[in-house]
Design a protein around this motif. Structure first.
Motif, short mmCIF file in Angstrom:
data_model
loop_
_atom_site.label_atom_id
_atom_site.label_comp_id
_atom_site.label_asym_id
_atom_site.label_seq_id
_atom_site.Cartn_x
_atom_site.Cartn_y
_atom_site.Cartn_z
N TRP A 1 0.82 -1.28 -0.22
CA TRP A 1 0.01 -0.17 0.19
C TRP A 1 0.66 1.28 0.02
CZ3 TRP A 1 -2.48 -2.87 4.63
CH2 TRP A 1 -3.75 -3.75 4.02
N ASN A 2 0.11 2.13 -0.66
CA ASN A 2 0.78 3.62 -0.56
C ASN A 2 0.63 4.19 0.86
OD1 ASN A 2 0.68 6.65 -0.44
ND2 ASN A 2 1.14 6.47 -2.56
N SER B 1 1.22 7.10 2.40
CA SER B 1 0.39 8.11 2.66
C SER B 1 -1.09 8.12 2.59
CB SER B 1 1.17 9.25 1.68
OG SER B 1 0.21 10.27 1.43
N VAL B 2 -1.48 7.18 1.53
CA VAL B 2 -3.06 6.96 1.53
C VAL B 2 -3.34 6.26 2.81
CG1 VAL B 2 -4.75 5.75 0.07
CG2 VAL B 2 -2.80 6.98 -0.93
N TYR B 3 -2.80 5.18 3.07
CA TYR B 3 -2.88 4.51 4.38
C TYR B 3 -3.21 5.36 5.48
CZ TYR B 3 -2.94 1.04 8.25
OH TYR B 3 -3.27 -0.06 8.97
N SER C 1 -4.03 8.31 5.49
CA SER C 1 -4.93 9.35 5.12
C SER C 1 -6.30 8.47 5.76
CB SER C 1 -5.01 9.78 3.91
OG SER C 1 -6.37 10.30 3.40
N ILE C 2 -6.40 7.58 5.21
CA ILE C 2 -7.57 6.73 5.73
C ILE C 2 -7.71 6.31 7.02
CG2 ILE C 2 -8.81 4.39 5.34
CD1 ILE C 2 -7.98 4.59 2.35
N ARG C 3 -6.71 6.21 7.62
CA ARG C 3 -6.66 5.98 9.07
C ARG C 3 -6.96 7.14 9.85
NH1 ARG C 3 -1.48 5.74 10.46
NH2 ARG C 3 -0.84 3.57 10.43
N LYS D 1 -7.64 16.05 -0.94
CA LYS D 1 -7.50 14.37 -1.06
C LYS D 1 -7.98 13.99 -2.61
CE LYS D 1 -9.38 13.09 3.36
NZ LYS D 1 -10.56 12.56 4.14
N ALA E 1 -3.40 10.02 -8.37
CA ALA E 1 -3.39 8.29 -7.81
C ALA E 1 -2.65 7.74 -9.02
CB ALA E 1 -4.79 8.26 -7.82
#
Lengths: 242, 247
Positions: free
Chosen positions: B209-210, B212-214, B216-218, B239, B244
């Motif tokens: 996984w990326n 930074s995206v991980y 962000s979602i957390r 966002k 992407a």
């Protein structure tokens, strides 16, 4: 793109065709219009209705139309997320119980659309729920996050759904409290949802009161969707009908 | 005070030595420095994970109250404690924004701030043979810093479990912690717990996984907690504007 029929007291909204029912502005606007028609039609009776949302084919909805959003002009992502926000707001304010009959895969924004209903019935024989964002490297916008925080309150279940991005079968979803019921196949799922809708509609609840209570039960989600807050005055007006 | 190693794709941060791993200035600074290195070393890669563990009988027994109490007066002691509360908060910020999955391997007692350190991880594994989780504050006559309560409310869903932890100052062993939804997995010994945590870390890292995206979602998933520790969320425009690479 979508049709509306009435079965008894239940409005059945179907996403038509065999495709992925990608949520682009065209489909979202069609759903928004359909919900507006349902809202005004149900106003004639003032209550005692229900909505079932379903889809034809292998997919309930495979999420946003990313291919459409990727091409210029650059404001397409914003237009698309805004169009879904309107639909989720419609569902949160709809003056009747709402049931998603999940007849196929529901991914990302499609999964959010499912959870925006009061109840979820899902076919057990195939199909899965999947928050794919982590796998396709897309961030989740504010109101969609609010749907998941509000509808999947258990932090561990929510963590697993959002931060492990599993493909969740209906049985697993029911076990973890994400959906209400699992039934055999697509036709059964719709039948069960319509029956549930008929039962809830039979309670003859006042639609405005129902919507008011739903908003109050999910205040954080209502704020994220920028729904007008009801003051005590409005609540009193509704209560004065006693 | 703490060591950092890499096992495959998994960063392993270990609180070293046989003591109580009391969270005073030095240990807090050491942990923050280690987390900064984790962040820097993972910036160019995708697919990583962090496991936090400890040597000895304790995971961490909380703030260095002995240091706080040696201040000379009770008001000075309160000030010292306040400084530790303020110093620890950035660790919670670091953990909530870390660009990779995080797993706590609770290898011994975790009390007060030590308990908080454990539960600010995404996943919690705990040894089942000994040790317990314990919010001691009620027993020692201290109220909770608001962000401690925010962290517990975010991570302990069941109101009865939360009540037992904060209003009964329960000493919760691993099996019970799992039942209460505070801990994810229980393993036999400390070594087994660390091994299993690293294995889990490797599994999650393999998803590539990326980071930074991980993160962000957390952060979106724990919005209230992030607000409580002063961690700002990205706006929707941000966002959507970040390119992407995969579709």
């Amino acid at each position: 793109m979508c049709t509306v029929e009435k079965r008894g007291r239940v409005y059945l909204l179907t996403l038509t065709g065999d495709g992925e029912h990608r949520l682009n502005p065209t489909l979202l606007d069609a759903i928004h219009s359909a919900l507006a028609r349902i809202r005004s039609d149900s106003a004639r009776t003032g209550g005692g209705s229900a909505l079932v949302t379903t889809a034809e084919g292998k997919y309930f909805s495979n999420g946003f139309d990313l291919a459409w959003a990727k091409s210029s002009p650059a404001d397409r992502p914003r237009i698309m997320t805004s169009a879904l926000q309107h639909v989720v707001a419609d569902l949160m304010t709809l003056p009747m119980p709402t049931i998603a009959a999940v007849t196929g895969h529901a991914s990302a924004a499609g999964f959010a659309l499912v959870l925006s209903h009061d109840y979820v019935v899902m076919r057990g024989d195939r199909g899965f729920l999947y928050m794919s964002e982590l796998d396709i490297e897309i961030r989740i916008v504010g109101y969609v996050m609010a749907v998941f925080r509000s509808k999947i309150a258990d932090p561990r279940v929510r963590r697993d759904v959002l931060l492990r991005a599993p493909k969740i079968t209906a049985a697993e979803a029911a076990r973890r409290g994400i959906i209400e019921q699992v039934v055999g196949g697509a036709a059964e799922a719709v039948e069960t949802a319509v029956r549930m809708g008929e039962e809830l509609a039979g309670k003859n609840w006042n639609g405005e009161v129902y919507a008011s209570i739903r908003k109050a039960a999910f205040p954080e989600l209502s704020r994220a969707l920028e729904l007008a807050e009801e003051g005590d005055e409005e609540a009193k007006k509704l209560a004065s009908k006693l | 005070m703490c060591s950092l190693e890499k096992r495959g794709r998994v960063f392993v941060l270990t609180l070293t030595g046989d003591g109580e791993h009391r969270l005073g200035h030095d240990l807090i600074a050491a942990i923050r420095s280690a987390l900064a290195r984790v962040r820097a070393e993972s910036a160019a890669v995708r697919g990583a994970a962090l496991v936090t563990a400890a040597e000895g009988r304790f995971f961490s027994n909380g703030f260095d109250l002995a240091w706080a109490n040696s201040a000379g007066s009770s008001s000075a002691a309160r000030e010292r404690l306040g400084s530790l509360v303020a110093l620890f908060r950035p660790i919670v910020v670091d953990m909530m924004s870390l660009p990779m999955p995080t797993i706590a391997a609770v290898t011994g007692h975790a009390a007060a701030a030590g308990f908080m350190l454990a539960i600010c991880h995404d996943y919690v594994a705990m040894r089942g043979d000994r040790g317990f989780l314990y919010m001691s504050e009620l027993d020692i006559g201290l109220p909770f810093p608001p962000y401690f309560m925010a962290l517990m409310r975010a991570k302990i869903a069941d109101p009865r479990a939360l009540r037992d932890v904060v209003l009964r100052a329960a000493k919760v062993p691993a099996a019970e912690a799992k039942e209460k939804g505070i801990v994810d997995w229980v393993y036999g010994s400390a070594a087994e717990t660390v091994e299993a945590a690293v294995r889990m870390g490797e599994e999650l890292a393999a998803r590539n996984w990326n980071g930074s995206v991980y993160a962000s979602i957390r952060m979106g998933s724990f919005q209230k907690l992030c607000r409580a520790v002063g961690l700002a969320e990205e706006g929707d425009e941000e966002k959507m504007n970040i390119p992407a690479p995969k579709l």
